[in-house]
Write an enzyme that holds these catalytic residues in place. Structure first.
Site, PDB file in Angstrom:
ATOM      1  CB  CYS A   1       3.165  -0.996  -7.496  1.00 39.79           C
ATOM      2  SG  CYS A   1       1.929  -1.548  -6.032  1.00 39.79           S
TER       3      CYS A   1
ATOM      4  N   GLY B   1       0.920  -1.200   0.001  1.00 40.32           N
ATOM      5  CA  GLY B   1       0.159   0.105  -0.064  1.00 40.32           C
ATOM      6  C   GLY B   1       0.991   1.253  -0.083  1.00 40.32           C
ATOM      7  CB  SER B   2      -0.054   4.730   0.753  1.00 36.09           C
ATOM      8  OG  SER B   2      -0.388   4.583   2.287  1.00 36.09           O
TER       9      SER B   2
ATOM     10  CD  GLU C   1       7.048  -5.799  -1.892  1.00 35.10           C
ATOM     11  OE1 GLU C   1       7.297  -4.567  -2.593  1.00 35.10           O
ATOM     12  OE2 GLU C   1       7.789  -6.747  -1.755  1.00 35.10           O
TER      13      GLU C   1
END
Length: 477
Positions: free
Chosen positions: A283, A229-230, A249
Site C-alpha cells: 500500500c 483494499g481498493s 484503508e
C-alpha cells in the site's frame, strides 16, 4: 497441506457448498481447494459471532491478553511454516515472508498489551457551573460483531491488525480473507483454538467479495466494518454500511522527496527496496520519486543500476528479490499501463519485460501527469522519477493526487523537513526515510481517497469500541 479447506464458523469446520482451486502464482500449480462461503454462511457466522460476544464481552482484560499472547507464541514457534504459506499462496519471497511473520507475532503481542491498557478519563465536573458534587468519567466498551475484509499482500499481518485489536477490545470477528491468500487466515483457526479463544469469537469465511459484501456490511448484528483494499470497493462498503463504525484503508501512490544536499549513495538501497519490495504490491510502496535537480542524474543512474541487479526467481529461493505478481489479471493491467505511459511520452529507463508471471521492475522518467501510472495506484513493480527545482514545486506535485496515505521526505535540513511535514497531504509523513516505513504500533491511515480511520493496534482498538460517559451525583447539597 489439506486437500481442501472448509469454512470456520462457531469454532468448527463447516462444509461449503462449493470449492475453488487455489493456485501458486509463481508455478500456477494447484495448492488446495478452498471452500466458498455464500451469503447464508456469512449470516450464520455473524449470528455465531453475536452469540459468542454476549459472553466474551465480560472476559477480563487479563484473560484476553493471555489468549493473544499465547497465539503470538504459537505463531512464533511455527513461524517457518507460516512463512512458507505466504510464499506458496502469495508468491512473496521467503525472506520477506519471514519478515512479515516476525511483524505479525509482534502485532499480536502489541494487542495483548493493549487489552490491559484500556483507559478512560476523569472529567472535572466542577469546572462547569452546576457540576459541583458530581463525579464524571469515561470508559470504553466493546462494540459487538466486527466484520473484517482483508487484502492479499500481507495476509498474516494485515489480518492481525484487525483480529488482534478486535479480540483485545472484547469483540467477536467475522473474517473474510482475500480470495488470493485465504490459507494464512484459515491457519489462524488452529492457532486461536489452541490459544484458548472461545468458540464463535473468530469466524473465517473465504469467498468472493461481491457475493459476501452485503451480508458483511448490512446485517443488524454487525457493529463495525474494517476493510483494506481498493478505493472503489471502499466507497461501496461505505454506502452499504450506513452509520456503522468504519475503518477503510484504501489506495495510495506514495511520493518520496529527496531534497538537495542528501548523500544519495546512502539512500539508493532503501529507495529501491521501497519501490520494489514484494514487487511493489504494498500500500505504501514508493510510486513517485522527486529528486532535487542537482542530484537527479546521479540518483537516476544509481537507482537504475541497482534495480537491474534485483534477482527474479522462485519465492522459495533465498536470493530472490522479484517474484510473480499476484495474478494474470494484475499482470495484464500493469503491462497495459506501462505501454500507455510510454505512448504518452514516458521514457522506460529499464525493466518492464515479462517472463511467465514475473515483470522486471520498471523505472520511468518524463511521465505525463495524466498517465495512469501517475494518477492511479500502480500496485506493481513500476516507479516514476521526476526532477524538481524548488521544494514547493515538489510538495505541490506530491500533493497532486486523490490519495494521501504515507509520504517520505529526506533532507539534511531540519527546517525544510518540518516545512515539508506541515504541507504534505498524507496521513503519515516519514522524515529521513522512505514512505514504505511502518511499524505496527504507530497510527496508520490516510487522507483523501486513502480512507478513513486509523490502524496501529491501540488506534484500531479504540475504533472498535464505544466511549461511554458516566456521571455520579455524590451529594444532595
Amino acid at each position: 497441506m489439506k486437500k481442501k479447506w472448509q469454512l470456520w464458523i462457531g469454532g468448527k469446520w463447516r462444509e461449503a457448498k462449493s470449492y475453488e482451486p487455489l493456485n501458486n502464482p509463481h508455478t500456477e500449480e494447484e495448492l488446495t481447494q478452498i471452500g466458498q462461503a455464500e451469503p447464508a454462511d456469512a449470516i450464520e457466522a455473524i449470528v455465531e459471532a453475536h452469540a459468542a460476544f454476549q459472553k466474551f464481552r465480560d472476559y477480563p482484560a487479563h484473560a484476553r491478553a493471555k489468549i493473544l499472547a499465547k497465539a503470538a507464541t504459537i505463531m512464533e514457534e511455527r513461524s517457518e511454516e507460516c512463512a512458507k504459506i505466504i510464499a506458496l499462496e502469495g508468491a512473496k519471497s521467503i525472506r520477506n515472508a519471514r519478515e512479515e511473520i516476525s511483524r505479525t507475532v509482534q502485532t499480536y503481542r502489541f494487542s495483548a498489551e493493549a487489552a490491559k491498557s484500556n483507559y478512560g478519563e476523569r472529567i472535572p465536573m466542577d469546572a462547569a457551573e452546576g457540576g459541583e458534587n458530581r463525579f464524571g468519567f469515561t470508559k470504553r466498551t466493546p462494540l459487538g460483531v466486527v466484520t473484517a475484509i482483508t487484502p492479499f499482500n500481507f495476509p498474516f499481518n494485515l489480518v492481525a491488525h484487525k483480529v488482534g485489536p478486535a479480540i483485545a477490545a472484547g469483540n467477536s470477528i467475522v473474517l473474510k480473507p482475500a480470495e488470493q491468500t485465504p490459507l494464512s487466515s484459515l491457519f489462524l483457526a488452529e492457532v486461536f483454538k489452541e490459544a484458548g479463544l472461545p468458540d464463535g469469537v473468530l469466524n473465517i469465511i473465504p469467498g468472493k467479495g461481491d457475493v459476501l459484501s452485503e451480508a458483511l456490511t448490512t446485517h443488524p448484528h454487525v457493529k463495525k466494518v474494517t476493510f483494506t483494499g481498493s478505493v472503489e470497493v471502499g466507497h461501496l462498503i461505505q454506502q452499504q454500511a450506513g452509520f456503522r463504525k468504519l475503518t477503510l484503508e484504501l489506495g495510495s501512490n506514495s511520493p518520496f522527496i529527496i531534497d538537495e544536499g542528501v548523500d544519495i549513495d546512502k539512500i539508493i538501497e532503501r529507495s529501491v527496496m521501497g519501490a520494489f519490495s514484494y514487487n511493489g504490491q504494498v500500500c505504501i510502496s514508493i510510486q513517485r520519486i522527486y529528486v532535487h535537480q542537482s542530484l537527479y542524474e546521479a540518483f537516476l543512474e544509481r537507482f537504475v543500476a541497482r534495480t537491474k541487479q534485483l534477482v527474479a526467481g522462485s519465492p522459495m529461493d533465498e536470493k530472490t528479490n522479484i517474484t510473480a505478481v499476484i495474478s494474470k489479471k494484475s499482470l495484464e493491467r500493469l503491462q497495459e499501463w506501462l505501454e500507455e505511459a510510454v505512448q504518452e511520452g514516458a521514457k522506460l529507463e529499464c525493466g518492464g519485460k515479462v517472463k511467465g508471471n514475473v515483470m522486471k521492475p520498471a523505472v520511468l522518467t518524463n511521465v505525463n501527469r495524466d498517465s495512469k501510472v501517475f494518477r492511479n495506484e500502480v500496485f506493481g513493480p513500476i516507479v516514476c522519477i521526476f526532477p524538481f527545482d524548488t521544494l514547493d514545486e515538489a510538495i505541490e506535485d506530491a500533493n497532486d493526487s486523490r490519495y494521501g496515505l504515507n509520504s517520505g521526505f529526506i533532507s539534511p535540513s531540519l527546517e525544510r523537513a518540518f516545512y515539508a511535514a506541515e504541507r504534505l497531504e498524507t496521513g503519515g509523513v516519514i522524515i529521513n526515510d522512505i514512505p514504505t516505513y511502518r511499524i505496527d504500533n504507530m497510527p496508520y491511515g490516510g487522507w483523501k481517497d486513502s480512507g478513513v480511520g486509523r490502524e496501529g493496534v491501540k488506534y484500531a482498538m479504540n475504533e472498535m469500541m464505544e466511549e461511554k460517559f458516566i456521571s455520579i451525583k455524590t451529594s444532595d447539597e
